[in-house]
Design an enzyme around this catalytic site. Structure first.
Site, mmCIF file in Angstrom:
data_model
loop_
_atom_site.group_PDB
_atom_site.id
_atom_site.type_symbol
_atom_site.label_atom_id
_atom_site.label_comp_id
_atom_site.label_asym_id
_atom_site.label_seq_id
_atom_site.Cartn_x
_atom_site.Cartn_y
_atom_site.Cartn_z
ATOM 1 N N HIS A 156 0.835 -1.219 0.000
ATOM 2 C CA HIS A 156 0.000 0.000 0.000
ATOM 3 C C HIS A 156 0.857 1.252 0.000
ATOM 4 C CE1 HIS A 156 0.987 -0.823 4.124
ATOM 5 N NE2 HIS A 156 0.555 0.349 4.521
ATOM 6 N N ARG A 157 2.091 1.114 0.503
ATOM 7 C CA ARG A 157 3.094 2.183 0.393
ATOM 8 C C ARG A 157 4.328 1.519 -0.218
ATOM 9 N NH1 ARG A 157 -0.007 5.974 2.100
ATOM 10 N NH2 ARG A 157 -0.133 6.677 4.269
ATOM 11 N N LYS A 199 9.639 -2.674 2.724
ATOM 12 C CA LYS A 199 10.926 -2.579 3.434
ATOM 13 C C LYS A 199 11.057 -3.677 4.465
ATOM 14 C CE LYS A 199 14.480 0.170 4.176
ATOM 15 N NZ LYS A 199 15.320 -1.031 4.237
ATOM 16 N N LYS A 214 4.958 -2.392 11.781
ATOM 17 C CA LYS A 214 6.043 -1.575 12.329
ATOM 18 C C LYS A 214 6.162 -0.244 11.582
ATOM 19 C CE LYS A 214 9.579 -4.054 13.271
ATOM 20 N NZ LYS A 214 10.849 -4.827 13.258
ATOM 21 N N ASP A 264 5.125 5.714 11.445
ATOM 22 C CA ASP A 264 4.905 6.619 10.305
ATOM 23 C C ASP A 264 6.051 6.628 9.311
ATOM 24 O OD1 ASP A 264 2.356 7.482 10.951
ATOM 25 O OD2 ASP A 264 3.098 9.002 12.321
ATOM 26 N N LYS A 299 10.263 -8.938 4.032
ATOM 27 C CA LYS A 299 11.366 -9.568 4.776
ATOM 28 C C LYS A 299 11.978 -10.651 3.896
ATOM 29 C CE LYS A 299 13.315 -9.408 8.892
ATOM 30 N NZ LYS A 299 13.453 -8.257 9.789
ATOM 31 N N SER A 342 16.648 3.601 8.649
ATOM 32 C CA SER A 342 16.731 3.151 7.252
ATOM 33 C C SER A 342 15.952 4.097 6.347
ATOM 34 C CB SER A 342 16.136 1.745 7.096
ATOM 35 O OG SER A 342 17.105 0.771 7.382
HETATM 36 P P1 NAD Z 1 22.637 -10.443 15.538
HETATM 37 O O1 NAD Z 1 22.867 -11.640 14.704
HETATM 38 O O2 NAD Z 1 23.549 -9.271 15.423
HETATM 39 O O3 NAD Z 1 22.583 -10.830 17.092
HETATM 40 C C1 NAD Z 1 21.868 -11.906 17.623
HETATM 41 C C2 NAD Z 1 22.574 -12.319 18.907
HETATM 42 O O4 NAD Z 1 21.783 -13.293 19.579
HETATM 43 C C3 NAD Z 1 23.958 -12.946 18.659
HETATM 44 O O5 NAD Z 1 24.885 -12.431 19.584
HETATM 45 C C4 NAD Z 1 23.709 -14.437 18.870
HETATM 46 O O6 NAD Z 1 24.850 -15.143 19.294
HETATM 47 C C5 NAD Z 1 22.631 -14.401 19.939
HETATM 48 N N1 NAD Z 1 21.829 -15.626 19.993
HETATM 49 C C6 NAD Z 1 21.475 -16.445 18.985
HETATM 50 N N2 NAD Z 1 20.727 -17.463 19.450
HETATM 51 C C7 NAD Z 1 20.575 -17.254 20.769
HETATM 52 C C8 NAD Z 1 19.907 -17.954 21.810
HETATM 53 N N3 NAD Z 1 19.223 -19.083 21.578
HETATM 54 N N4 NAD Z 1 19.971 -17.462 23.073
HETATM 55 C C9 NAD Z 1 20.681 -16.333 23.333
HETATM 56 N N5 NAD Z 1 21.332 -15.622 22.391
HETATM 57 C C10 NAD Z 1 21.282 -16.076 21.125
HETATM 58 O O7 NAD Z 1 21.122 -10.003 15.229
HETATM 59 P P2 NAD Z 1 20.444 -8.599 15.491
HETATM 60 O O8 NAD Z 1 20.499 -7.808 14.254
HETATM 61 O O9 NAD Z 1 20.935 -8.031 16.767
HETATM 62 O O10 NAD Z 1 18.916 -9.040 15.663
HETATM 63 C C11 NAD Z 1 18.406 -9.530 16.889
HETATM 64 C C12 NAD Z 1 16.892 -9.469 16.856
HETATM 65 O O11 NAD Z 1 16.480 -8.119 16.623
HETATM 66 C C13 NAD Z 1 16.230 -10.300 15.774
HETATM 67 O O12 NAD Z 1 14.972 -10.755 16.243
HETATM 68 C C14 NAD Z 1 16.017 -9.295 14.662
HETATM 69 O O13 NAD Z 1 14.972 -9.653 13.779
HETATM 70 C C15 NAD Z 1 15.642 -8.077 15.482
HETATM 71 N N6 NAD Z 1 15.820 -6.797 14.795
HETATM 72 C C16 NAD Z 1 17.034 -6.423 14.297
HETATM 73 C C17 NAD Z 1 17.163 -5.179 13.684
HETATM 74 C C18 NAD Z 1 18.496 -4.650 13.193
HETATM 75 O O14 NAD Z 1 18.557 -3.483 12.807
HETATM 76 N N7 NAD Z 1 19.555 -5.417 13.211
HETATM 77 C C19 NAD Z 1 16.039 -4.351 13.535
HETATM 78 C C20 NAD Z 1 14.821 -4.767 14.062
HETATM 79 C C21 NAD Z 1 14.723 -5.991 14.694
#
Ligand code: NAD
Length: 473
Positions: free
Chosen positions: A67-68, A72, A96, A101, A108, A365
């Site tokens: 819709h937009r 992303k 999200k 906004d 994904k 972003s």
């Molecule tokens: P990342 O890979 O940098 O970090 C994940 C960390 O979790 C690692 O240190 C890993 O060793 C640890 N890990 C993995 N399995 C585990 C477990 N079973 N128990 C404990 N620790 C565990 O990933 P990230 O980018 O930090 O993303 C983490 C979460 O945040 C995800 O759910 C991701 O979808 C969400 N997220 C990330 C972003 C972003 O900008 N990177 C944005 C929004 C949401």
């Protein structure tokens, strides 16, 4: 005997949470179905020659909503990636973007791979090949679908993706906007790497500005001195824990990783721990805290704030009853299952929900994408002008009062905002306003008592409005 819980899949869990919000709104069934359904999912399988042998990789990109545009969302490299997860995460991206906004649809991607098994050059080859598939099938471009980093990917992968797109579309003046989360010297923006963790900090700060919400979570006062257990010391967990402990006085009493946890009730120095992990490859040998092998049991440790920042489905119907915190801030996507959410709410634990709490990444972003399509660094035009005005104001104030200012105050007044200042200010404003909107929804509906339902209602109201605007309904 161990009790077996039949929990819905991640995607079904997200849909059930959305259903709960839609029921409160009394949304028409057709409209609800249109908003919930995933617009398209691409599955690709492609061969890459690795160490003389052909390996076939499987990847997905789901576009939940258009819709937009562009749609992303991050791309995840993980040995457990699957279509259900990618579609659930794409749906979360739709909600999200609406809640903060950001004028994008939700998408994904995922690649089924264990990055630790491949060299840097092999990862580049695989990433470029995957990117080619996404571009060819219309699932990657600056105007329709823009990936970003997630678990297992970072600036490096985004650079390779942008470069692959440029080679295929040398005539696209906006090519660099085809992905976000790039290195700053390659079209990225200051503050993107830390953005999700920084957003978590701003979300918590805003929560603590509302004393009735703090009281509702059985706490009082500010963030200063609150204890916090974090799960996952990756991009999001590390930055959130670092900023909260260094700038807000939060005491990080435990850090949980995939192979164990560290506990120190006096507080763990996050920067020192991170340096140790970088040098030694893990948390096990860190000398300033007790290491325990049963990492996930530490989720049950008593604390004020539990900050899951690793993966989905970590707090489930199996352990929810034993969780001993007052507030959960969902830095990861989907760390609390639908069944666990019900149990935690009954226990009176307040949850700041994922689609809001971790929206800092997509917000910055968005700033990066704007910077890319406008081809100018944020603040470039006005920084010196603002600095000159500030200097003039300091001079006038000194003349009027007859007193000289301290160097520090003069610098604060006369400093023009640079890109990082503007990014942080835009992110802070976004997180504050979104939380305030969620609160208003919660307080205006007698059937809503939790922030998650309030967040979905706020978000769905915005999405249905934009569907109506474009004439879909
Ligand atoms: P990342 O890979 O940098 O970090 C994940 C960390 O979790 C690692 O240190 C890993 O060793 C640890 N890990 C993995 N399995 C585990 C477990 N079973 N128990 C404990 N620790 C565990 O990933 P990230 O980018 O930090 O993303 C983490 C979460 O945040 C995800 O759910 C991701 O979808 C969400 N997220 C990330 C972003 C972003 O900008 N990177 C944005 C929004 C949401």
């Amino acid at each position: 005997m161990t009790k077996v819980f039949n929990e819905p899949s991640f995607r079904d869990g997200v849909n059930l949470m959305v259903d709960r919000a839609m029921a409160v709104m009394g949304l028409d069934d057709g409209v609800a179905k249109a908003i919930k359904s995933c617009n398209a999912t691409l599955q690709v399988q492609f061969p890459v020659k690795i160490r003389g042998k052909i390996e076939v990789f499987t990847g997905w990109r789901a576009t939940h909503s258009t819709h937009r545009l562009p749609s992303k969302g991050g791309i995840r490299y993980a040995p457990y990636a699957n279509q259900d997860e990618v579609e659930a995460l794409a749906a979360l991206m739709t909600y999200k973007c609406a809640i903060v906004d950001v004028p994008f649809g939700g998408s994904k991607g995922g690649l089924l791979i264990d990055p630790s098994q491949y060299s840097r050059d092999e990862m580049e080859l695989i990433t470029r090949r995957f990117t080619l598939e996404l571009i060819r099938k219309g699932f990657l471009s600056p105007s329709t679908n823009v990936p970003a980093p997630d678990i297992g990917t970072g600036q490096r992968e985004m650079s390779w993706m942008a470069d692959t797109y440029k080679h295929l579309h040398p005539d696209d003046i906006n090519y660099i906007a085809c992905v976000t989360g790039k290195p700053v010297h390659h079209g990225g923006i200051q503050g993107r790497v830390e953005a999700t963790g920084r957003g978590v900090q701003y979300a918590l700060r805003e929560f603590f500005r509302h004393s009735d919400d703090v009281k509702n979570a059985n706490m009082a006062g500010s963030l200063d001195g609150k204890t916090c257990v974090i799960q996952g010391l990756g991009n999001v967990g590390y930055h959130a824990a670092k900023f909260l402990s260094e700038e807000d006085g939060v005491i990080i009493t435990a850090v949980i990783e995939y192979n164990g946890a560290l506990i120190n009730d006096e507080g763990i120095d996050i920067e020192q721990l991170k340096q140790h992990v970088d040098e030694h490859g893990g948390i096990q040998t860190y000398p300033c805290a007790e290491f325990v092998e049963e990492g996930n049991a530490v989720l049950e440790k008593e604390c004020d704030i539990l900050l899951p920042a690793a993966l989905e489905s970590q707090i489930t119907m199996e352990n929810a009853d034993r969780i001993n915190t007052k507030l959960i801030v969902e830095a990861a996507n989907g760390p609390v299952t639908f069944g666990a959410d019900e149990i935690l709410r009954k226990k009176g634990i307040v949850i700041i929900p994922d689609a809001y709490a971790n929206a800092g990444g997509v917000t910055v972003s968005y700033f990066e994408w704007i910077r890319n399509i406008s081809h100018i660094r944020l603040g470039r035009m006005q920084r010196r002008h603002d600095a000159m005005r500030g200097e003039e104001m300091s001079r006038v104030l000194e003349e009027a009062t007859g007193r000289a200012m301290s160097e520090k105050i003069r610098n604060n007044i006369s400093r023009g905002a640079d890109e990082l200042d503007l990014v942080r200010s835009g992110l802070d404003d976004t997180m504050r306003l979104a939380y305030q909107e969620i609160r208003v929804t919660r307080d205006n509906h007698e059937n809503i008592s939790d922030l998650r339902t309030a967040m979905y209602v706020t978000s769905i109201e915005k999405i249905s409005r934009s569907y109506i605007e474009v004439g879909v309904f």
